[in-house]
Scaffold this motif. Structure first.
Motif, mmCIF file in Angstrom:
data_model
loop_
_atom_site.group_PDB
_atom_site.id
_atom_site.type_symbol
_atom_site.label_atom_id
_atom_site.label_comp_id
_atom_site.label_asym_id
_atom_site.label_seq_id
_atom_site.Cartn_x
_atom_site.Cartn_y
_atom_site.Cartn_z
ATOM 1 N N UNK A 1 -8.436 -25.618 -42.502
ATOM 2 C CA UNK A 1 -8.637 -25.807 -42.173
ATOM 3 C C UNK A 1 -8.059 -26.661 -41.075
ATOM 4 N N UNK A 2 -6.981 -27.521 -41.523
ATOM 5 C CA UNK A 2 -5.802 -28.101 -40.537
ATOM 6 C C UNK A 2 -4.759 -27.301 -41.263
ATOM 7 N N UNK A 3 -4.855 -27.039 -42.521
ATOM 8 C CA UNK A 3 -3.694 -26.781 -43.258
ATOM 9 C C UNK A 3 -3.371 -25.296 -41.934
ATOM 10 N N UNK A 4 -4.199 -24.616 -42.440
ATOM 11 C CA UNK A 4 -4.090 -22.642 -41.794
ATOM 12 C C UNK A 4 -3.346 -23.336 -40.740
ATOM 13 N N UNK A 5 -4.325 -24.102 -39.613
ATOM 14 C CA UNK A 5 -3.864 -24.157 -37.642
ATOM 15 C C UNK A 5 -2.207 -24.436 -37.770
ATOM 16 N N UNK A 6 -2.055 -25.587 -39.034
ATOM 17 C CA UNK A 6 -0.564 -26.579 -38.189
ATOM 18 C C UNK A 6 0.379 -25.291 -38.914
ATOM 19 N N UNK A 7 0.071 -24.904 -39.794
ATOM 20 C CA UNK A 7 0.778 -23.341 -40.588
ATOM 21 C C UNK A 7 1.015 -21.952 -39.242
ATOM 22 N N UNK A 8 -0.059 -22.344 -38.662
ATOM 23 C CA UNK A 8 0.372 -20.834 -37.590
ATOM 24 C C UNK A 8 0.440 -21.621 -36.580
ATOM 25 N N UNK A 9 1.200 -23.384 -36.078
ATOM 26 C CA UNK A 9 1.742 -23.635 -34.732
ATOM 27 C C UNK A 9 3.094 -23.859 -35.379
ATOM 28 N N UNK A 10 3.297 -23.042 -36.584
ATOM 29 C CA UNK A 10 4.473 -23.354 -37.302
ATOM 30 C C UNK A 10 5.018 -24.657 -37.882
ATOM 31 N N UNK A 11 4.174 -25.780 -38.015
ATOM 32 C CA UNK A 11 4.744 -26.771 -38.867
ATOM 33 C C UNK A 11 5.046 -26.576 -40.059
ATOM 34 N N UNK A 12 5.098 -27.377 -40.662
ATOM 35 C CA UNK A 12 5.274 -27.167 -42.429
ATOM 36 C C UNK A 12 4.210 -28.177 -43.122
ATOM 37 N N UNK A 13 3.599 -27.791 -43.736
ATOM 38 C CA UNK A 13 2.343 -28.337 -44.659
ATOM 39 C C UNK A 13 2.631 -29.319 -45.846
ATOM 40 N N UNK A 14 2.044 -30.565 -46.182
ATOM 41 C CA UNK A 14 2.083 -30.750 -47.379
ATOM 42 C C UNK A 14 0.335 -30.723 -47.873
ATOM 43 N N UNK A 15 -0.274 -30.762 -48.443
ATOM 44 C CA UNK A 15 -1.248 -31.256 -49.085
ATOM 45 C C UNK A 15 -1.627 -31.734 -49.913
ATOM 46 N N UNK A 16 -2.629 -32.834 -50.065
ATOM 47 C CA UNK A 16 -2.702 -33.392 -50.716
ATOM 48 C C UNK A 16 -4.035 -33.684 -51.234
ATOM 49 N N UNK A 17 -4.693 -33.882 -52.669
ATOM 50 C CA UNK A 17 -5.933 -33.469 -52.585
ATOM 51 C C UNK A 17 -6.209 -34.255 -54.670
ATOM 52 N N UNK A 18 -7.058 -34.207 -55.298
ATOM 53 C CA UNK A 18 -7.123 -34.397 -56.399
ATOM 54 C C UNK A 18 -7.229 -32.827 -57.025
#
Length: 346
Positions: free
Chosen positions: A180-197
């Motif tokens: 959810x945060x990735x989608x929202x941050x992308x929508x406001x124009x931010x560059x997103x780095x996602x971290x997971x295993x």
């Protein structure tokens, strides 16, 4: 009504038939059309939430139709399509008067302070303060998926983190909250780095707008990997899982004067994580929490959904029935599945 009930913490929940709820004078009863299965429900079932009194009906991410209305309710009618924040305000304490219903001094939380939405019906308090009208174009499963993870992420990214176009946002953990945060941050124009295993979750993160991903199992230092990708560190970083390691990494990967937002719950043995306080001081970092979102703020989020800037339906994973919700709830700590699991059959 039919409902999922547990009578002891960590004991197997069961389907039971309980009396239908009646509305408080200030509340309504909602016929549940969909309810999400959230890790917060798992924490409650494990006994990590002191508000829960047994026996208990879990569930706090819900959408449905108003079935009955209390005599003092003025804004809602039987048949209205609604959802509700997972933290409701009393409407009359100092925090509510300041507009901060999400930290109300006498907050109402279905599935925690009161019986929740793993049931055919649920009672909602202070309806005029806490209910949110749903657009006809928004289906109930998608609306239910907004209830905790999506709105908490919206507040975390937009209101608390104040992420803006061109900034770097790191998201640690790609479950329902993180995606959810990735989608929202992308929508406001931010560059997103996602971290997971999980490679599958990182792939979905890329599909939802992440411009870079870090698999925590494949790097020596998550923080250093994020700092390298962002050329100096994230402006805003979220721990969307709620674990001492992800919390530490999220703070450590910030650039100077960056903001860490804690979204994932940290309870029981994880409640006092280590924090790199020397870096917090030297780099003037901010550490913020995000705990739900006020009903009156839903309008901004729903507008972005209506215009297509946000597509929360992409986050809906499995659709299951009430009986299947028991296994989905009790196995939440196994981190299985991609996306949000939603109960749509009762």
């Amino acid at each position: 009504m039919k409902a999922v009930v547990y009578e002891a913490f960590s004991a197997p929940p069961q389907i039971q038939h309980l009396p239908d709820p009646t509305p408080e004078t200030h509340g309504v009863v909602v016929k549940v059309m969909a309810t999400g299965v959230c890790r917060s429900d798992w924490h409650g079932w494990m006994g990590h939430d002191p508000d829960i009194r047994l026996p208990h009906v879990p569930g706090h991410e819900l959408a449905g139709i108003v079935e009955a209305v209390g005599k003092d309710v003025t804004q809602w009618r039987v048949g209205d399509r609604v959802t509700v924040p997972f933290v409701g305000g009393c409407g009359s304490c100092p925090e509510c008067y300041s507009g901060n219903h999400q930290v109300c001094d006498s907050q109402f939380q279905p599935g925690f302070t009161h019986w929740g939405s793993f049931a055919e019906y649920v009672g909602i308090h202070q309806a005029d303060t806490n209910l949110v009208a749903l657009p006809e174009t928004l289906d109930f499963a998608t609306a239910a998926s907004l209830g905790c993870r999506f709105v908490t992420s919206f507040r975390a990214v937009v209101d608390q983190g104040k992420a803006s176009a061109g900034q770097w946002v790191a998201v640690h953990g790609c479950g329902g909250v993180g995606l959810s945060a990735i989608m929202i941050a992308n929508a406001v124009g931010a560059n997103v780095v996602a971290v997971d295993i999980s490679g599958d979750k990182l792939q979905l993160a890329r599909e939802l707008g992440a411009v870079a991903t870090v698999n925590a199992t494949e790097v020596a230092s998550v923080a250093e990997a994020v700092i390298e990708v962002t050329r100096g560190g994230a402006h805003v970083s979220l721990d969307a899982l709620g674990h001492p390691a992800t919390c530490f990494n999220s703070i450590s990967n910030l650039r100077k004067r960056g903001k860490h937002v804690q979204v994932g719950l940290m309870l029981a043995d994880h409640s006092t994580p280590a924090i790199p306080m020397s870096k917090v001081i030297a780099h003037e970092l901010e550490i913020l929490g995000s705990h739900g979102m006020q009903a009156y703020r839903y309008g901004a989020m729903l507008d972005m959904i209506q215009t297509g800037k946000l597509s929360p339906e992409k986050l809906v994973g499995q659709r299951i029935d009430l009986e299947q919700s028991i296994k989905a709830l009790t196995s939440m700590d196994e981190f299985q599945g991609v996306g949000v699991t939603v109960v749509t059959e009762f």
